[in-house]
Design a protein around this motif. Sequence first.
Motif, PDB file in Angstrom:
ATOM      1  N   ALA A 243      10.576   5.042  16.342  1.00 22.15           N
ATOM      2  CA  ALA A 243      10.382   6.392  16.877  1.00 22.15           C
ATOM      3  C   ALA A 243      11.677   6.885  17.499  1.00 22.15           C
ATOM      4  CB  ALA A 243       9.272   6.398  17.920  1.00 22.15           C
ATOM      5  N   ARG A 244      11.922   8.173  17.337  1.00 19.33           N
ATOM      6  CA  ARG A 244      13.051   8.818  17.986  1.00 19.33           C
ATOM      7  C   ARG A 244      12.534   9.989  18.800  1.00 19.33           C
ATOM      8  NH1 ARG A 244      17.999   7.189  16.339  1.00 19.33           N
ATOM      9  NH2 ARG A 244      19.030   9.145  16.904  1.00 19.33           N
ATOM     10  N   GLN A 245      13.414  10.559  19.634  1.00 24.39           N
ATOM     11  CA  GLN A 245      12.982  11.642  20.514  1.00 24.39           C
ATOM     12  C   GLN A 245      13.962  12.808  20.448  1.00 24.39           C
ATOM     13  OE1 GLN A 245      12.792   8.712  23.775  1.00 24.39           O
ATOM     14  NE2 GLN A 245      14.336   9.928  24.830  1.00 24.39           N
ATOM     15  N   ALA A 259       3.272   0.790  14.368  1.00 27.79           N
ATOM     16  CA  ALA A 259       4.391  -0.153  14.314  1.00 27.79           C
ATOM     17  C   ALA A 259       4.961  -0.302  12.902  1.00 27.79           C
ATOM     18  CB  ALA A 259       3.937  -1.512  14.841  1.00 27.79           C
ATOM     19  N   LYS A 260       4.153  -0.086  11.867  1.00 31.75           N
ATOM     20  CA  LYS A 260       4.613  -0.287  10.500  1.00 31.75           C
ATOM     21  C   LYS A 260       5.572   0.825  10.069  1.00 31.75           C
ATOM     22  CE  LYS A 260       0.395  -2.650   9.019  1.00 31.75           C
ATOM     23  NZ  LYS A 260      -0.728  -2.632   8.052  1.00 31.75           N
ATOM     24  N   PRO A 261       6.700   0.455   9.458  1.00 35.75           N
ATOM     25  CA  PRO A 261       7.685   1.472   9.027  1.00 35.75           C
ATOM     26  C   PRO A 261       7.118   2.466   8.026  1.00 35.75           C
ATOM     27  CG  PRO A 261       8.648  -0.726   9.023  1.00 35.75           C
ATOM     28  CD  PRO A 261       7.168  -0.907   9.228  1.00 35.75           C
ATOM     29  N   TYR A 268      -0.757   7.696  12.649  1.00 37.08           N
ATOM     30  CA  TYR A 268      -0.454   8.014  14.053  1.00 37.08           C
ATOM     31  C   TYR A 268      -1.635   8.766  14.678  1.00 37.08           C
ATOM     32  CZ  TYR A 268       2.770   8.797  17.975  1.00 37.08           C
ATOM     33  OH  TYR A 268       3.375   8.760  19.206  1.00 37.08           O
ATOM     34  N   PHE A 269      -2.151   9.755  13.940  1.00 39.15           N
ATOM     35  CA  PHE A 269      -3.254  10.568  14.455  1.00 39.15           C
ATOM     36  C   PHE A 269      -4.473   9.704  14.753  1.00 39.15           C
ATOM     37  CE2 PHE A 269      -6.781  13.603  14.107  1.00 39.15           C
ATOM     38  CZ  PHE A 269      -6.318  14.636  14.904  1.00 39.15           C
ATOM     39  N   ASP A 323      11.509   8.274   7.554  1.00 39.71           N
ATOM     40  CA  ASP A 323      10.779   7.056   7.938  1.00 39.71           C
ATOM     41  C   ASP A 323      10.734   6.828   9.438  1.00 39.71           C
ATOM     42  OD1 ASP A 323      10.273   6.456   5.267  1.00 39.71           O
ATOM     43  OD2 ASP A 323      12.189   5.408   5.054  1.00 39.71           O
ATOM     44  N   MET A 324      11.043   7.843  10.239  1.00 40.89           N
ATOM     45  CA  MET A 324      10.970   7.730  11.696  1.00 40.89           C
ATOM     46  C   MET A 324      10.018   8.792  12.235  1.00 40.89           C
ATOM     47  SD  MET A 324      13.057   5.239  12.543  1.00 40.89           S
ATOM     48  CE  MET A 324      13.545   5.473  14.245  1.00 40.89           C
TER      49      MET A 324
END
Length: 361
Positions: A243-245, A259-261, A268-269, A323-324
Amino acid sequence: MLTPDQDYTQELTCIYKDETYSVRDNGAVFRHSREGKRMRKEDNRWTFGKQNPQNGYMYIGQARIHQIVATAFHGEPTDKNLVVDHKDSNKCNNRPENLHWVTRLENALNNPTTRWKIEMLCGSIEAFLEDPSILNDCVDKDPNFSWMRTVSKEEGQRTLKNMEKWAKKRQIPTGKGALGEWVFQNDTEETEELQEWRQSNMQRYLQVEKQSQELEQENLQRAIPSVPPVEELDTTPSLTPNARQRQWKTETEFPCCPAKPDATLEDYFANLRSGEIFTRNTFHETIVIDYAKVNESILVFSKSTQEHPIKPWCLCRIVKEEDMFVHENLGSFFEEQGARKQFTLQQGLEWTGGDSIDDYC
């Protein structure tokens, strides 16, 4: 120095956090022992409390004296987000007339002494509201706050008058004890020593005033910001591996993030649940209040678990990029209605709930 048995005319009893206290209008409290339980060291005796060197407040056990006094003389707070404000900024002056229940925003904006103190230490009210934690790095280390002590009624009134006068003149205190020695003078008029002190700091005052005006001008120019498209904004690493922000000041963990790429937004939902921890960092954490899928993104409406935060309500957009999972901060809000409004509008839905303070700040 005043003792708990001096200078009081009224004594009340209250229940605070399941403990029974007798409280005097000089700020002294008497904690009653618990029936059938072992007596504690501070039970059954009058005290002004013990000062905590970390934050300056007076305590009896784990309870803050000013909250007990405010509860006894001003009643329970009408809202859980209200805090007790010391009108004269003296954290040891816990007389009822020096205390009142306010929101943190009201405390920052309405109290002239507090407002000037925040502007002096943080640069501006806007800077404080953007990141209230910056005040923590200033107040406890500032020697000009070391003068706080228990005072008589007359001394408290005189202190409040001097503090309001100080705030009005917007003087910059320097040197250990300079501010404290002045506010406790018997004569509220300027002494020769005070005049010399103020004149010697005039250059510094003008510099701070100039910086404040420049910052205010910058804020005016940014009043209607030009927001670049999402894809043009840089992202930064988070504490969660995949994850990025974006638009986030502090590295943050996102516990609900898959957690899986190869996980998808649908994955996620499916992980989101009301009441679950959504973000966590060194300063605070938030919990999920509501969430929604909007095209190729997820909106998450969350609330801070921190005690009495300035802006407890938060809004985040999650998208999948290379992929992030990218978490974009869409803002924090003073009121639930303000956050709920933006949560609704971001979904492309009509909002009929009216305005909130966030529409004007």
